[in-house]
Design an enzyme around this catalytic site. Structure first.
Site, short mmCIF file in Angstrom:
data_model
loop_
_atom_site.label_atom_id
_atom_site.label_comp_id
_atom_site.label_asym_id
_atom_site.label_seq_id
_atom_site.Cartn_x
_atom_site.Cartn_y
_atom_site.Cartn_z
N GLY A 135 0.82 -1.21 0.00
CA GLY A 135 0.00 0.00 0.00
C GLY A 135 0.85 1.26 0.00
O GLY A 135 1.62 1.49 -0.93
N LYS A 205 1.98 -10.41 -3.56
CA LYS A 205 2.90 -9.28 -3.41
C LYS A 205 4.35 -9.73 -3.60
O LYS A 205 5.15 -9.04 -4.23
CB LYS A 205 2.70 -8.63 -2.04
CG LYS A 205 1.31 -7.94 -1.94
CD LYS A 205 0.92 -7.64 -0.50
CE LYS A 205 -0.45 -7.00 -0.45
NZ LYS A 205 -1.00 -6.95 0.93
#
Lengths: 316, 177
Positions: A135, A205
């Protein structure tokens, strides 16, 4: 920049809300059912309240957004595995029209990295995806700045929900099921937390990081990752770890061309044992040694700020 | 700085002896002759190597100079020196195993871990909250030979797989053990 925002979830909505503050205009906004288009810029509050009250963002057909005037497509629809659709087609369309793309959706970069890079090479547009890993934490941009070829390993915690559950289990000596229920009550875990607790989200990720590090030499997808979740951990395992000054965290390791995700023993107060929903990553690079990045990763406004940082970089 | 060189240090010698009477005593003579102080001898009589030798681990104290003479003396006497120095078992590793540890014979699991090349178990802590029928967990502290961490962890994965136990590994990326 003029933004076309696809996806009206927490991230997409927050991008629409924060765009003006960053000096950008949203000219198109769509969810899976509907769209709103205005060449002069949409009223952020109006479209967001329409979505909240009526369940639609506007009266237009979602496909209409591609005909709008925009410079950057912000792809914030839900991450999908396999063919990464419909996100991938959205990106394909924007690149075909020579527009830039900023991704919050992990699917295209985790599952179809080579396809994506091939489309980008044919286009005037550039693809950025800093928001897909950690993020708001500047993980991919740090790797980019250091130089992917100089990075030998990236490891740490990249899922706030799993980290919250494990840090609560360690602190309270409670079992997994109990803490998961608590996390759901608090809104930290979703009603279906599968991807967070089985390691899939973390692995996606890790795969994205591996793709960046390999710089196109080897393509990684979720299938290339070795993934283990935290569902089988018990309070007594965390107690045993604690007696030895350690704790257990869901860790992704990207090194030597491999992506591994699983519960690992780490020093209790170490660099990759953040508390609560925080993320914490270590980047090992030539010359500069170990770089640590810690902070709140996911969340609508946090991820939207990462999206807007990418938009900023495209404007430069 | 000559005192530094004369400092007495602990060393581990790993020898392989021919299975004949008097060999153990013969292997200790060069140590005594060159001024080494014996700390312990671990004679693994029941653990013959594939080539028929008996492994012996000897811990001694000596100055670095004397230690060099001891190793030379052993070689001159025709004793097989497999490892000489302080480096062996220099990495500490912790793992946690969970599952039907007791039903799947904890002592056998321990024996299997002990049989792993390049590792030895230094501590065990067991947590069996609901008695022996239910799931229990144990923390094993291992000492691994320098550079053998990955090999030792791979062996632990095999043992866990075979016994259907859950293994929590230590984070070792980037040399973190």
């Amino acid at each position: 920049m003029r933004l076309c925002v696809l996806g009206a979830g927490a991230v997409g909505s927050a991008v629409v809300e924060l765009a003006a503050e960053h000096g950008h205009v949203v000219t198109a906004f769509a969810d899976s059912e509907s769209a709103a288009v205005d060449a002069d810029g949409l009223d952020a509050d109006a479209v967001r309240s329409k979505k909240r009250d009526d369940g639609v963002v506007g009266e237009a057909d979602p496909g209409a957004v591609f005909d709008a005037d925009y410079d950057v497509l912000v792809e914030a629809t839900p991450t999908t595995l396999g063919d990464a659709e419909p996100g991938f087609s959205h990106v394909e369309r924007a690149l075909a029209d020579d527009r830039h793309v900023v991704l919050a959706n992990k699917g295209p970069v985790a599952e179809r990295y080579a396809d994506l890079r091939a489309l980008e090479a044919e286009s005037e547009g550039i693809v950025r995806f800093g928001a897909t890993v950690g993020g708001a934490l500047p993980i991919l941009s740090t790797i980019e700045d250091v130089g992917p070829s100089r990075v030998s390993a990236v490891y740490g915690v990249l899922n706030g929900t799993a980290n919250f559950i494990l840090s609560r289990m360690a602190a309270e000596g409670l079992d997994y099921e109990h803490v998961l229920a608590e996390a759901q009550d608090l809104g930290v875990a979703e009603a279906d937390p599968t991807f967070d607790v089985d390691g899939t989200d973390t692995a996606l990720k890790g795969v994205i990081v591996a793709n960046v590090l390999s710089d196109g030499e080897t393509e990684f997808t979720l299938d290339d990752a070795e993934v283990e979740g935290i569902q089988e951990l018990s309070g007594s395992m965390l107690d045993l770890a604690q007696e030895d000054g350690q704790t257990i965290r869901l860790i992704v390791e990207v090194a030597d061309g491999a992506v591994r995700v699983g519960p690992r023993l780490v020093p209790e107060n170490g660099a990759v044992a953040p508390s609560g929903t925080e993320n914490a990553v270590q980047i090992e690079a030539d010359y500069c040694g170990r770089l640590g990045i810690t902070g709140r990763g996911a969340g609508g406004p946090e991820t939207a700020s990462a999206v807007l940082t990418d938009v900023e970089r495209l404007a430069d | 700085m000559s005192e530094v060189h004369n400092d007495v240090q602990a060393y581990t010698l790993r020898l392989e002896l021919v299975d004949e009477p008097g060999e153990l005593l013969r292997s200790l003579q060069p140590i005594a002759e060159h001024g080494g102080n014996l700390l312990s001898i671990f004679h693994e009589r029941g653990n013959v190597t594939p080539r028929g030798y008996i492994p012996v681990e000897v811990d001694i104290e000596a100055t670095p100079d004397r230690f060099d003479n001891i190793v030379e003396g052993l070689s001159d006497a025709g004793i097989n020196v497999i490892q000489a120095g302080t480096e062996r078992y220099s990495e500490r590793l912790t793992i946690i195993l969970s599952g039907h540890l007791i039903e799947t014979d904890l002592s056998d699991t321990l024996t299997q871990i002990e049989a792993t090349r390049n590792a030895t178990v230094t501590d065990i802590s067991l947590s069996a909250p609901a008695g022996s029928i239910d799931v229990s967990s144990a923390r094993f502290q291992l000492a691994a030979a320098s550079g053998a961490t990955e090999e030792v962890l791979a062996a632990m994965r095999e043992i866990a797989d075979e016994k259907d136990l859950q293994l929590v590994e230590p984070l070792t990326v980037g040399g973190r053990a």
